[in-house]
Motif scaffolding. Structure first.
Motif, PDB file in Angstrom:
ATOM      1  N   GLN A 167      -4.652   4.892   3.031  1.00 33.97           N
ATOM      2  CA  GLN A 167      -3.670   3.955   2.269  1.00 33.97           C
ATOM      3  C   GLN A 167      -4.458   3.469   1.031  1.00 33.97           C
ATOM      4  O   GLN A 167      -5.567   2.740   1.366  1.00 33.97           O
ATOM      5  CB  GLN A 167      -3.233   2.858   3.139  1.00 33.97           C
ATOM      6  N   LYS A 168      -3.699   3.277   0.076  1.00 34.63           N
ATOM      7  CA  LYS A 168      -4.161   2.532  -1.208  1.00 34.63           C
ATOM      8  C   LYS A 168      -3.529   1.342  -1.719  1.00 34.63           C
ATOM      9  O   LYS A 168      -2.184   1.314  -1.545  1.00 34.63           O
ATOM     10  CB  LYS A 168      -4.201   3.517  -2.506  1.00 34.63           C
ATOM     11  N   GLU A 169      -4.226   0.115  -1.553  1.00 34.21           N
ATOM     12  CA  GLU A 169      -3.642  -1.064  -1.826  1.00 34.21           C
ATOM     13  C   GLU A 169      -3.607  -1.285  -3.289  1.00 34.21           C
ATOM     14  O   GLU A 169      -4.109  -0.823  -4.080  1.00 34.21           O
ATOM     15  CB  GLU A 169      -4.362  -2.135  -1.169  1.00 34.21           C
ATOM     16  N   SER A 170      -2.378  -2.189  -3.581  1.00 32.01           N
ATOM     17  CA  SER A 170      -2.050  -2.736  -4.948  1.00 32.01           C
ATOM     18  C   SER A 170      -2.132  -3.916  -5.106  1.00 32.01           C
ATOM     19  O   SER A 170      -1.725  -4.794  -4.051  1.00 32.01           O
ATOM     20  CB  SER A 170      -0.563  -2.091  -5.180  1.00 32.01           C
ATOM     21  N   ILE A 209     -15.142   7.220   2.237  1.00 34.71           N
ATOM     22  CA  ILE A 209     -14.454   6.543   3.200  1.00 34.71           C
ATOM     23  C   ILE A 209     -12.864   7.003   3.180  1.00 34.71           C
ATOM     24  O   ILE A 209     -12.442   7.345   4.124  1.00 34.71           O
ATOM     25  CB  ILE A 209     -14.257   5.016   2.943  1.00 34.71           C
ATOM     26  N   ARG A 210     -12.382   7.229   2.202  1.00 31.33           N
ATOM     27  CA  ARG A 210     -11.008   7.913   1.928  1.00 31.33           C
ATOM     28  C   ARG A 210     -10.952   9.571   2.502  1.00 31.33           C
ATOM     29  O   ARG A 210     -10.152   9.605   3.352  1.00 31.33           O
ATOM     30  CB  ARG A 210     -10.528   8.092   0.458  1.00 31.33           C
ATOM     31  N   ARG A 211     -12.032  10.086   2.507  1.00 27.37           N
ATOM     32  CA  ARG A 211     -12.089  11.519   2.881  1.00 27.37           C
ATOM     33  C   ARG A 211     -12.179  11.406   4.504  1.00 27.37           C
ATOM     34  O   ARG A 211     -11.410  12.191   5.040  1.00 27.37           O
ATOM     35  CB  ARG A 211     -13.428  12.302   2.292  1.00 27.37           C
ATOM     36  N   ALA A 212     -12.908  10.514   5.078  1.00 28.02           N
ATOM     37  CA  ALA A 212     -13.142  10.467   6.491  1.00 28.02           C
ATOM     38  C   ALA A 212     -11.610  10.149   6.881  1.00 28.02           C
ATOM     39  O   ALA A 212     -11.330  10.618   8.089  1.00 28.02           O
ATOM     40  CB  ALA A 212     -14.288   9.292   6.791  1.00 28.02           C
ATOM     41  N   GLU A 213     -10.931   9.098   6.180  1.00 26.97           N
ATOM     42  CA  GLU A 213      -9.787   8.756   6.863  1.00 26.97           C
ATOM     43  C   GLU A 213      -8.767   9.881   6.925  1.00 26.97           C
ATOM     44  O   GLU A 213      -7.987  10.145   7.678  1.00 26.97           O
ATOM     45  CB  GLU A 213      -9.084   7.764   5.772  1.00 26.97           C
ATOM     46  N   ILE A 214      -8.818  10.419   5.689  1.00 33.56           N
ATOM     47  CA  ILE A 214      -7.818  11.913   5.378  1.00 33.56           C
ATOM     48  C   ILE A 214      -8.074  12.908   6.666  1.00 33.56           C
ATOM     49  O   ILE A 214      -7.302  13.225   7.276  1.00 33.56           O
ATOM     50  CB  ILE A 214      -7.935  12.441   4.137  1.00 33.56           C
ATOM     51  N   GLU A 215      -9.417  13.213   6.726  1.00 29.03           N
ATOM     52  CA  GLU A 215      -9.811  14.085   7.624  1.00 29.03           C
ATOM     53  C   GLU A 215      -9.532  13.943   9.099  1.00 29.03           C
ATOM     54  O   GLU A 215      -9.640  14.482  10.107  1.00 29.03           O
ATOM     55  CB  GLU A 215     -11.376  14.516   7.547  1.00 29.03           C
ATOM     56  N   SER A 232       0.805  -1.141   0.029  1.00 28.86           N
ATOM     57  CA  SER A 232       0.058  -0.106   0.115  1.00 28.86           C
ATOM     58  C   SER A 232       0.947   1.456  -0.126  1.00 28.86           C
ATOM     59  O   SER A 232       2.121   1.127   0.192  1.00 28.86           O
ATOM     60  CB  SER A 232      -1.056   0.007   1.029  1.00 28.86           C
ATOM     61  N   THR A 233       0.356   2.230  -0.566  1.00 26.03           N
ATOM     62  CA  THR A 233       0.956   3.604  -0.465  1.00 26.03           C
ATOM     63  C   THR A 233      -0.124   4.747   0.192  1.00 26.03           C
ATOM     64  O   THR A 233      -1.427   4.356  -0.102  1.00 26.03           O
ATOM     65  CB  THR A 233       1.443   3.826  -1.949  1.00 26.03           C
ATOM     66  N   GLU A 234       0.668   5.723   0.545  1.00 26.07           N
ATOM     67  CA  GLU A 234      -0.464   6.937   0.855  1.00 26.07           C
ATOM     68  C   GLU A 234      -1.217   7.400  -0.306  1.00 26.07           C
ATOM     69  O   GLU A 234      -0.995   7.383  -1.428  1.00 26.07           O
ATOM     70  CB  GLU A 234       0.229   8.229   1.111  1.00 26.07           C
ATOM     71  N   TYR A 235      -2.496   7.530   0.041  1.00 26.14           N
ATOM     72  CA  TYR A 235      -3.554   7.816  -1.212  1.00 26.14           C
ATOM     73  C   TYR A 235      -3.134   9.326  -1.584  1.00 26.14           C
ATOM     74  O   TYR A 235      -3.095  10.108  -0.596  1.00 26.14           O
ATOM     75  CB  TYR A 235      -4.758   7.679  -0.561  1.00 26.14           C
ATOM     76  N   ASN A 236      -3.044   9.390  -2.914  1.00 26.08           N
ATOM     77  CA  ASN A 236      -2.771  10.503  -3.473  1.00 26.08           C
ATOM     78  C   ASN A 236      -3.664  11.558  -3.765  1.00 26.08           C
ATOM     79  O   ASN A 236      -4.728  10.915  -4.690  1.00 26.08           O
ATOM     80  CB  ASN A 236      -1.744  10.151  -4.865  1.00 26.08           C
ATOM     81  N   THR A 237      -3.763  12.843  -3.334  1.00 24.01           N
ATOM     82  CA  THR A 237      -4.989  13.831  -3.776  1.00 24.01           C
ATOM     83  C   THR A 237      -4.586  14.787  -4.632  1.00 24.01           C
ATOM     84  O   THR A 237      -5.309  15.633  -4.966  1.00 24.01           O
ATOM     85  CB  THR A 237      -5.447  14.460  -2.146  1.00 24.01           C
ATOM     86  N   ASP A 238      -3.229  14.665  -5.234  1.00 23.07           N
ATOM     87  CA  ASP A 238      -2.637  15.723  -6.065  1.00 23.07           C
ATOM     88  C   ASP A 238      -3.544  15.823  -7.258  1.00 23.07           C
ATOM     89  O   ASP A 238      -3.427  16.730  -8.109  1.00 23.07           O
ATOM     90  CB  ASP A 238      -1.207  15.339  -6.286  1.00 23.07           C
TER      91      ASP A 238
END
Length: 579
Positions: free
Chosen positions: A344-347, A332-338, A213-219
């Motif tokens: 984390q984004k899995e591969s 779900i991602r937004r809640a985790e970030i906030e 997994s890597t940090e979810y990219n919001t860029d």
């Protein structure tokens, strides 16, 4: 010499016919009658138990798990473990003999040569017996890793499909073990670089691997869509859709933040595996002849971002068929970030790895000069870490030089885990006493410039209780010899009292009594001893009765779990050895 079936009695012929009829119509079939192992004959007269070698115990941190090393034939060890660890093992890793014909596989004390007619049958018989016992040890969500090369890979896959179930094959990893172009033998037409690791779950629906997994990219969330008019409302695929023609909307690119949208091309696999991609493919892709080019579609009722709709852009050229869809950050991602903890984004897990460098520098790992078949700890750590939990129990019943034990200790050091290992190996050429044990000792206590990794180890050897015509006599003798097995079963090892009729053990707030005598005279004294102690309590008590203990003998033993011995041990051995 072939059997003369004409001389068999009717009943014997019927048995032969039944056996032939019961044979499977597809899969592996080998000559089991001509490939019996020596231990099968030995086990007709004796049953395995464990005996601790106290002088080899290592204890550096009582807070760490107790690891186990068993010296002996792994079939005998697995038989014992079917009593002590059935359904308790999380991860199995084994590196069995590859059966190359180059003195790497012994069968009944003799190396199996390449020209042996029964070479594959012997190997399959050898592996089948052990894998069937090992499967019993796995938890329902457990996983097994088996290293192999192409000498027996095809046979092993069919065998494992039969034992674990074809559906439970999770993947095959391909491991590069040698550098390309470094072969010095010009006579070879081909250079083998790859070995394999078969990965089987006991139940694939219960095992979830630890994916990278890597940090979810919001860029990429940097687009804003402005509606300049109300647009034209239509229905597509039973969904409300608002159409905006060129000039009726604007898409701007701004500084990335979690309130903006991300653009994704509706093409390739997205068209089949993504809800938005499917909608584009089914309803928007071919509308350029109806709505024109550069059209924006606002589709309601799609998405996991909580917005309530999703924007799509149709093709921009006459020759184009693809467009983009714009989505917000999933809720779900937004809640985790906030929350401040990040997301984390899995591969997916890939199935090829180059460990040629590690194999090339493996010689002195663990402070032991051992080269034959040794596997790098980095490879084993990667495999073990595919299990999500950090407190797993890991079994290796072809332990050899002890690489798996080393890997478990090292992985715990890396991530502050609490994993434990259970190693089994024979002592051919003193591999257990002179290689495996010293290596684990080096890792735990440190060696040369390598720092110690705190841990504990108990060392056992397989021993045997001779069978007896008298069933009661066998029960009494195996009860007297099964103490270590019971300690291993419960994970309670520290002996605090030893009397002729009973012993008491304690470990981490758990207390265990073992009562050996057929007479009940000392039970009252044992109860007094246990009553003085605080903690979870269990009593293993001898009885001749195969149905269990007489509850009248224990009417006032509140708060103590009761386990009869030795019937459960004998039941398991009867299934294995048919003694």
């Amino acid at each position: 010499m072939a059997k003369d079936y004409s001389k068999l009695e009717k009943d014997d012929l019927l048995k032969v016919i039944e056996k032939l009829e019961s044979r499977k119509k597809y899969g592996l079939i080998w000559d089991e009658e001509k490939t019996k192992e020596q231990f099968e004959k030995e086990s007709e007269n004796a049953l395995p138990v464990l005996k601790e070698v106290k002088s080899k115990e290592i204890k550096t941190d009582p807070k760490k798990p107790t690891n186990i090393l068993i010296e002996g034939d792994n079939y005998h060890a697995l038989s014992v473990l079917n009593y002590t660890h059935q359904g308790k093992i999380d991860v199995i890793y084994i590196d069995p003999p590859y059966n190359t014909g180059n003195k790497d596989f012994k069968y009944n004390d003799n190396f199996v040569e390449k020209d042996d007619t029964y070479r594959h049958s012997k190997w399959l018989s050898f592996m089948s017996k052990r894998l069937r016992l090992a499967k019993n040890l796995l938890k329902e969500d457990g996983v097994a890793f088996i290293s192999i090369d192409d000498n027996e890979a095809s046979q092993l896959k069919l065998l494992c499909n039969e034992i674990f179930g074809e559906d439970n094959l999770l993947d095959v990893f391909y491991i590069q073990v040698r550098y390309a172009g470094k072969s010095l033998n010009e006579k070879d037409n081909f250079q083998k670089l790859i070995e394999q690791v078969f990965i089987y779950a006991k139940n694939k629906y219960l095992f979830t691997p630890n994916k990278p997994s890597t940090e979810y990219n919001t860029d990429t969330f940097k687009f804003k869509i402005i509606e300049k008019v109300n647009g034209e409302e239509i229905t597509l695929g039973k969904k409300k859709v608002v159409i905006f023609k060129p000039g009726q909307y604007e898409i701007t690119e701004e500084k990335p933040n979690i309130n903006l949208l991300k653009g994704t091309w509706a093409s390739g696999s997205v068209l089949k595996g993504n809800t938005s991609g499917k909608f584009f493919h089914n309803y928007i892709e071919d509308r350029k002849n109806i709505d024109g080019l550069c059209v924006l579609y606002k589709v309601y009722g799609i998405g996991e971002d909580g917005i309530g709709y999703r924007y799509f852009t149709g093709p921009k050229k006459e020759t184009a068929t693809k467009g983009l869809f714009y989505s917000g950050i999933p809720l779900i991602r937004r809640a985790e970030i906030e929350s401040g903890n990040g997301s984390q984004k899995e591969s997916p897990i890939i199935n090829f790895y180059d460990f040629s460098g590690d194999f090339g520098n493996i010689r002195h790992e663990g402070g032991m000069d051992f080269r034959s078949g040794k596997k790098p700890t980095r490879l084993l750590k990667m495999l073990i870490n595919l299990h999500k939990n950090k407190d797993v129990s890991v079994l290796d019943f072809f332990a050899g030089s002890g690489s798996t034990g080393h890997a478990v200790l090292s992985l715990n050091e890396d991530d502050d885990g609490n994993r434990s290992f259970l190693l089994c190996t024979n002592n051919e050429e003193n591999i257990c006493t002179d290689v495996c044990y010293p290596r684990i000792k080096n890792v735990i206590k440190g060696h040369q410039s390598v720092e110690a990794i705190a841990g504990n180890l108990k060392y056992y050897k397989t021993a045997f209780v001779k069978n007896s015509i008298s069933r009661d006599d066998l029960k009494m003798r195996i009860t007297r010899e099964c103490t270590e097995m019971i300690c291993l079963r419960e994970g309670i090892f520290d002996e605090v009292k030893a009397k002729p009729d009973y012993h008491i053990f304690e470990q981490n707030g758990r207390i265990m009594g073992v009562y050996y005598s057929m007479e009940r005279d000392s039970l009252a004294q044992l109860k007094k001893e246990l009553d003085k102690m605080e903690g979870e309590k269990i009593l293993y008590c001898f009885t001749f009765d195969p149905l269990g203990l007489d509850k009248n003998d224990f009417a006032d033993w509140q708060g103590v779990s009761l386990e009869p011995i030795p019937q459960k041990i004998l039941d398991i051995y009867e299934q294995i050895y048919e003694y």
